[in-house]
Design an enzyme around this catalytic site. Structure first.
Site, PDB file in Angstrom:
ATOM      1  N   ASN A 168       0.819  -1.230   0.000  1.00  0.00           N
ATOM      2  CA  ASN A 168       0.000   0.000   0.000  1.00  0.00           C
ATOM      3  C   ASN A 168       0.848   1.273   0.000  1.00  0.00           C
ATOM      4  O   ASN A 168       0.458   2.275  -0.565  1.00  0.00           O
ATOM      5  CB  ASN A 168      -0.990  -0.002   1.169  1.00  0.00           C
ATOM      6  CG  ASN A 168      -0.332   0.054   2.524  1.00  0.00           C
ATOM      7  OD1 ASN A 168       0.730  -0.538   2.723  1.00  0.00           O
ATOM      8  ND2 ASN A 168      -0.932   0.757   3.455  1.00  0.00           N
ATOM      9  N   LYS A 191      12.537  -7.534   1.287  1.00  0.00           N
ATOM     10  CA  LYS A 191      11.606  -8.371   0.492  1.00  0.00           C
ATOM     11  C   LYS A 191      10.324  -7.555   0.357  1.00  0.00           C
ATOM     12  O   LYS A 191       9.491  -7.521   1.252  1.00  0.00           O
ATOM     13  CB  LYS A 191      11.338  -9.683   1.234  1.00  0.00           C
ATOM     14  CG  LYS A 191      10.940 -10.856   0.358  1.00  0.00           C
ATOM     15  CD  LYS A 191       9.626 -10.744  -0.383  1.00  0.00           C
ATOM     16  CE  LYS A 191       8.386 -10.951   0.440  1.00  0.00           C
ATOM     17  NZ  LYS A 191       7.153 -10.656  -0.337  1.00  0.00           N
ATOM     18  N   PRO A 192      10.158  -6.884  -0.790  1.00  0.00           N
ATOM     19  CA  PRO A 192       8.936  -6.095  -0.969  1.00  0.00           C
ATOM     20  C   PRO A 192       7.744  -6.997  -1.275  1.00  0.00           C
ATOM     21  O   PRO A 192       7.914  -8.182  -1.557  1.00  0.00           O
ATOM     22  CB  PRO A 192       9.264  -5.222  -2.186  1.00  0.00           C
ATOM     23  CG  PRO A 192      10.274  -5.998  -2.956  1.00  0.00           C
ATOM     24  CD  PRO A 192      11.049  -6.829  -1.964  1.00  0.00           C
ATOM     25  N   GLY A 242       2.683  -5.452   7.670  1.00  0.00           N
ATOM     26  CA  GLY A 242       1.681  -6.190   6.896  1.00  0.00           C
ATOM     27  C   GLY A 242       0.493  -6.524   7.769  1.00  0.00           C
ATOM     28  O   GLY A 242       0.227  -5.851   8.771  1.00  0.00           O
ATOM     29  N   SER A 243      -0.195  -7.589   7.406  1.00  0.00           N
ATOM     30  CA  SER A 243      -1.438  -7.928   8.108  1.00  0.00           C
ATOM     31  C   SER A 243      -1.157  -8.632   9.435  1.00  0.00           C
ATOM     32  O   SER A 243      -0.070  -9.189   9.648  1.00  0.00           O
ATOM     33  CB  SER A 243      -2.275  -8.843   7.214  1.00  0.00           C
ATOM     34  OG  SER A 243      -1.551 -10.036   6.962  1.00  0.00           O
ATOM     35  N   GLU A 264       4.662  -4.169  12.442  1.00  0.00           N
ATOM     36  CA  GLU A 264       3.726  -3.048  12.216  1.00  0.00           C
ATOM     37  C   GLU A 264       2.546  -3.631  11.470  1.00  0.00           C
ATOM     38  O   GLU A 264       2.655  -3.927  10.280  1.00  0.00           O
ATOM     39  CB  GLU A 264       4.406  -1.948  11.378  1.00  0.00           C
ATOM     40  CG  GLU A 264       5.611  -1.299  12.037  1.00  0.00           C
ATOM     41  CD  GLU A 264       5.237  -0.401  13.210  1.00  0.00           C
ATOM     42  OE1 GLU A 264       4.046  -0.071  13.373  1.00  0.00           O
ATOM     43  OE2 GLU A 264       6.148  -0.030  13.970  1.00  0.00           O
ATOM     44  N   LEU A 265       1.419  -3.799  12.167  1.00  0.00           N
ATOM     45  CA  LEU A 265       0.352  -4.625  11.598  1.00  0.00           C
ATOM     46  C   LEU A 265      -0.917  -3.824  11.314  1.00  0.00           C
ATOM     47  O   LEU A 265      -0.914  -2.602  11.369  1.00  0.00           O
ATOM     48  CB  LEU A 265       0.093  -5.808  12.539  1.00  0.00           C
ATOM     49  CG  LEU A 265       1.367  -6.599  12.914  1.00  0.00           C
ATOM     50  CD1 LEU A 265       1.046  -7.755  13.838  1.00  0.00           C
ATOM     51  CD2 LEU A 265       2.097  -7.102  11.676  1.00  0.00           C
ATOM     52  N   CYS A 298      -3.104   1.596   6.694  1.00  0.00           N
ATOM     53  CA  CYS A 298      -3.281   0.851   7.946  1.00  0.00           C
ATOM     54  C   CYS A 298      -4.062   1.673   8.958  1.00  0.00           C
ATOM     55  O   CYS A 298      -4.879   1.152   9.697  1.00  0.00           O
ATOM     56  CB  CYS A 298      -1.918   0.453   8.505  1.00  0.00           C
ATOM     57  SG  CYS A 298      -0.781   1.834   8.690  1.00  0.00           S
ATOM     58  N   GLU A 395     -10.759  -5.534   9.132  1.00  0.00           N
ATOM     59  CA  GLU A 395     -10.103  -4.434   8.414  1.00  0.00           C
ATOM     60  C   GLU A 395     -10.450  -4.547   6.930  1.00  0.00           C
ATOM     61  O   GLU A 395     -10.031  -5.493   6.264  1.00  0.00           O
ATOM     62  CB  GLU A 395      -8.586  -4.535   8.597  1.00  0.00           C
ATOM     63  CG  GLU A 395      -7.849  -3.407   7.922  1.00  0.00           C
ATOM     64  CD  GLU A 395      -6.332  -3.555   7.979  1.00  0.00           C
ATOM     65  OE1 GLU A 395      -5.817  -4.675   7.928  1.00  0.00           O
ATOM     66  OE2 GLU A 395      -5.666  -2.499   8.066  1.00  0.00           O
TER      67      GLU A 395
HETATM   68  P1  NAD Z   1       0.446  -9.199   3.962  1.00  0.00           P
HETATM   69  O1  NAD Z   1       0.543  -9.573   5.389  1.00  0.00           O
HETATM   70  O2  NAD Z   1      -0.382 -10.043   3.076  1.00  0.00           O
HETATM   71  O3  NAD Z   1       1.904  -9.172   3.290  1.00  0.00           O
HETATM   72  C1  NAD Z   1       2.939  -8.341   3.766  1.00  0.00           C
HETATM   73  C2  NAD Z   1       4.275  -8.909   3.325  1.00  0.00           C
HETATM   74  O4  NAD Z   1       4.495 -10.160   3.977  1.00  0.00           O
HETATM   75  C3  NAD Z   1       4.374  -9.193   1.831  1.00  0.00           C
HETATM   76  O5  NAD Z   1       5.659  -8.820   1.388  1.00  0.00           O
HETATM   77  C4  NAD Z   1       4.206 -10.703   1.761  1.00  0.00           C
HETATM   78  O6  NAD Z   1       4.793 -11.307   0.627  1.00  0.00           O
HETATM   79  C5  NAD Z   1       4.918 -11.132   3.025  1.00  0.00           C
HETATM   80  N1  NAD Z   1       4.553 -12.452   3.555  1.00  0.00           N
HETATM   81  C6  NAD Z   1       3.408 -13.159   3.347  1.00  0.00           C
HETATM   82  N2  NAD Z   1       3.450 -14.320   4.029  1.00  0.00           N
HETATM   83  C7  NAD Z   1       4.633 -14.351   4.687  1.00  0.00           C
HETATM   84  C8  NAD Z   1       5.252 -15.273   5.578  1.00  0.00           C
HETATM   85  N3  NAD Z   1       4.655 -16.416   5.941  1.00  0.00           N
HETATM   86  N4  NAD Z   1       6.475 -14.976   6.090  1.00  0.00           N
HETATM   87  C9  NAD Z   1       7.076 -13.806   5.759  1.00  0.00           C
HETATM   88  N5  NAD Z   1       6.545 -12.895   4.913  1.00  0.00           N
HETATM   89  C10 NAD Z   1       5.335 -13.165   4.393  1.00  0.00           C
HETATM   90  O7  NAD Z   1      -0.056  -7.688   3.920  1.00  0.00           O
HETATM   91  P2  NAD Z   1      -0.387  -6.776   2.658  1.00  0.00           P
HETATM   92  O8  NAD Z   1      -1.694  -7.228   2.066  1.00  0.00           O
HETATM   93  O9  NAD Z   1       0.792  -6.668   1.775  1.00  0.00           O
HETATM   94  O10 NAD Z   1      -0.585  -5.344   3.351  1.00  0.00           O
HETATM   95  C11 NAD Z   1      -1.779  -4.929   3.927  1.00  0.00           C
HETATM   96  C12 NAD Z   1      -1.721  -5.056   5.438  1.00  0.00           C
HETATM   97  O11 NAD Z   1      -0.598  -4.344   5.952  1.00  0.00           O
HETATM   98  C13 NAD Z   1      -2.946  -4.419   6.106  1.00  0.00           C
HETATM   99  O12 NAD Z   1      -3.355  -5.236   7.166  1.00  0.00           O
HETATM  100  C14 NAD Z   1      -2.387  -3.094   6.636  1.00  0.00           C
HETATM  101  O13 NAD Z   1      -3.116  -2.565   7.716  1.00  0.00           O
HETATM  102  C15 NAD Z   1      -1.007  -3.506   7.031  1.00  0.00           C
HETATM  103  N6  NAD Z   1      -0.125  -2.326   7.134  1.00  0.00           N
HETATM  104  C16 NAD Z   1       0.312  -1.938   8.371  1.00  0.00           C
HETATM  105  C17 NAD Z   1       1.087  -0.785   8.501  1.00  0.00           C
HETATM  106  C18 NAD Z   1       1.599  -0.307   9.839  1.00  0.00           C
HETATM  107  O14 NAD Z   1       2.508   0.519   9.863  1.00  0.00           O
HETATM  108  N7  NAD Z   1       1.052  -0.765  10.960  1.00  0.00           N
HETATM  109  C19 NAD Z   1       1.434  -0.048   7.362  1.00  0.00           C
HETATM  110  C20 NAD Z   1       0.975  -0.490   6.118  1.00  0.00           C
HETATM  111  C21 NAD Z   1       0.202  -1.637   6.009  1.00  0.00           C
END
Ligand code: NAD
Length: 492
Positions: A168, A191-192, A242-243, A264-265, A298, A395
């Site tokens: 995002n 790892k993006p 991420g999530s 940071e979730l 987020c 969410e």
């Molecule tokens: P996601 O959790 O699906 O993926 C995030 C990253 O994790 C990706 O690079 C993905 O390839 C990687 N990943 C997936 N499975 C993994 C595993 N088992 N081990 C290690 N890495 C793995 O999240 P998304 O859909 O990319 O992003 C959206 C989420 O991120 C939303 O929940 C949002 O609220 C959250 N987010 C949080 C913040 C914050 O600062 N708190 C900021 C931005 C986004």
């Protein structure tokens, strides 16, 4: 010399025939050629491809970053600062070029790309380059009981930081993490997201152009399995954004060797309107903070609690904004809301909105996908909805906002807090003191009064409860990229 394991392929050299879109592998999945292909989320046009990294390549990347880090951490901090300031200047000079790639890969508008990604990274870099020396300097510890001894705190680099980032904010999230890592003396393996790999390559190449030694910042590509491989690759710390669901997997995978993690979730930010707000005025602002970046933030407003007596007026005003919004391709200067970045997220928003409507909610505006080849969804205001509906409790991360009526402030606060999420929230009132008292009762990392999404590099940002572990930004964030040592010695 440490080498950079670049996985980028030339943008003008796709490995498969783009003229047959129906046989393309879906975005974010690995092609038969072992690549990730990136398509513009609005038009479906191919932007470029990167090669997926094997577990062995991920380990090599970590080893190469470590070699480069040994030299980097030995440099005086002022030398690292000078290189990062050169990076900041490059960002300012090349903001348009970087912004255009973000627009193509992510789908957001150019304004969002410039003002919420490129310039914030320049600003954060400036802040940390100017303050790192002060933040990380050794600190004397008073030892009143032992006047013959000396003791001080020092911060030293963790080593190699593995950064795993979402789609995002594909530039500003890894950008900030990389800048803090480097200033603290670390190397990096990034790892993006599989949906936005190209901008990560751009980040690395700009850093190298600014003088960051080749090999110090490595970029590896792939889906979750490559993120999992990074955790096992020998890096010293994982900084994950991420999530919640993935964050828990990351924490579990990091646990066996007690690898340091910052998580940071996700968030499900409530906005509570008190009964003295001006409905039209507050709706204007709440709308902006809910629909910025098409709701894919987020800490965007994700549910709004409104007193019953002004409920209809607020819903109508929010719906007017949603109906008036110009949805379109991010590259069109007229566009206010771009497409949703990727199909799985588009499907999720569609599913949550359909579920709410099936359960009896009313679409005061929008309510369905826009018929087009891109991931476009109507800006949606959901009224006559209550807690217990999935889109209120989960969410949604997209352009759909549930508006929930309430009778009593205590009840609204209780409902706002009745969640595992705890990233941020806001309270709105004509009386800022009264709103601040309510805001203090929100269980979250950041609570705003009469605003939302106000973030700055000097302010720590992190989540309470399942929204995270640790913080980023400010001195507290920078300390997270270091190990703390107490050096306690006798005078003689
Ligand atoms: P996601 O959790 O699906 O993926 C995030 C990253 O994790 C990706 O690079 C993905 O390839 C990687 N990943 C997936 N499975 C993994 C595993 N088992 N081990 C290690 N890495 C793995 O999240 P998304 O859909 O990319 O992003 C959206 C989420 O991120 C939303 O929940 C949002 O609220 C959250 N987010 C949080 C913040 C914050 O600062 N708190 C900021 C931005 C986004």
């Amino acid at each position: 010399m440490a080498e950079t394991a670049s996985q980028a392929l030339p943008l003008d050299g796709p490995l498969f025939d783009d003229s047959a879109p129906s046989v393309r592998p879906p975005q974010g999945t690995v092609t038969p050629h072992g690549t990730l292909a990136v398509y513009e989320p609005g038009s479906g046009k191919l932007v470029g491809e990167v090669r997926v990294s094997t577990p062995a390549q991920v380990r090599e990347a970590a080893a190469s970053a470590r070699l480069a880090q040994m030299e980097w951490s030995g440099r005086p901090l002022r030398d690292r600062e000078a290189i990062l300031l050169a990076f900041k200047q490059l960002l300012l000079d090349r903001a348009e070029e970087v912004g255009d790639l973000i627009v193509r890969e992510n789908g957001k508008t150019k304004n969002e790309a410039l003002f919420m990604e490129v310039l914030p990274v320049a600003d954060l870099t400036h802040y940390f380059a100017k303050h790192a020396r002060k933040i990380l300097r050794d600190e004397k510890l008073p030892l009143h009981m032992f006047p013959h001894k000396k003791s001080y705190l020092r911060y030293y680099p963790r080593g190699v930081i593995g950064i795993i980032s979402p789609w995002n904010y594909p530039f500003s999230i890894p950008g900030g993490d990389v800048v803090m890592s480097l200033l603290a003396g670390n190397g990096v393996v990034l790892k993006p997201s599989e949906f936005t790999p190209l901008i990560a390559e751009k980040l690395r190449s700009l850093l190298e152009e600014a003088g960051v030694p080749r090999g110090l910042v490595q970029v590896v590509h792939g889906r979750g399995d490559v993120g999992a491989a990074l955790i096992q690759s020998g890096v010293n710390m994982i900084v994950f954004t991420g999530s919640v669901a993935t964050g828990k997997k990351v924490a579990a995978a990091a646990a066996p060797d007690l690898k340091r993690t910052t998580l940071e979730l996700g968030g499900n930010d409530p906005a509570i309107l008190l009964d003295d707000v001006q409905p039209a005025e507050v709706a204007d602002r709440v709308y902006r903070y809910a629909f910025a970046n098409n709701g894919q933030i987020c800490s965007a407003i994700k549910r709004v609690y409104v007193p019953e007596k002004i409920y209809d007026e607020v819903v109508d005003a929010l719906a007017d904004h949603a109906r008036a919004a110009k949805v379109g391709d991010g590259s069109d200067p007229e566009t206010q809301l771009g497409p949703i970045n990727n199909r799985p997220q588009y499907d999720r928003v569609s599913e949550l909105v359909a579920d709410a409507l099936k359960g009896g909610a009313r679409a005061a505006a929008g309510g369905k996908p826009i018929d087009s080849p891109g991931n476009f969804f109507e800006p949606t205001i959901l009224a006559d909805i209550a807690d217990g509906t999935r889109i209120v409790d989960e969410e949604q991360f997209g352009p759909a906002l549930p508006v929930i009526p309430y009778r009593d402030v205590d009840d609204a606060v209780e409902r706002a807090n009745a969640t595992h999420f705890g990233l941020s929230g806001s309270v709105w009132s004509g009386d800022a003191d009264r709103a601040a008292e309510v805001a203090e009762r929100l269980e979250c990392g950041t609570a705003w009064v009469n605003t939302h999404l106000a973030l700055a590099p000097h302010q720590p940002f992190g989540g309470a409860k399942w929204s995270g572990l640790g913080v980023e930004n400010g001195p507290w964030g920078l300390y997270g990229f270091t190990e703390l040592q107490v050096l306690h010695r006798a005078k003689h």
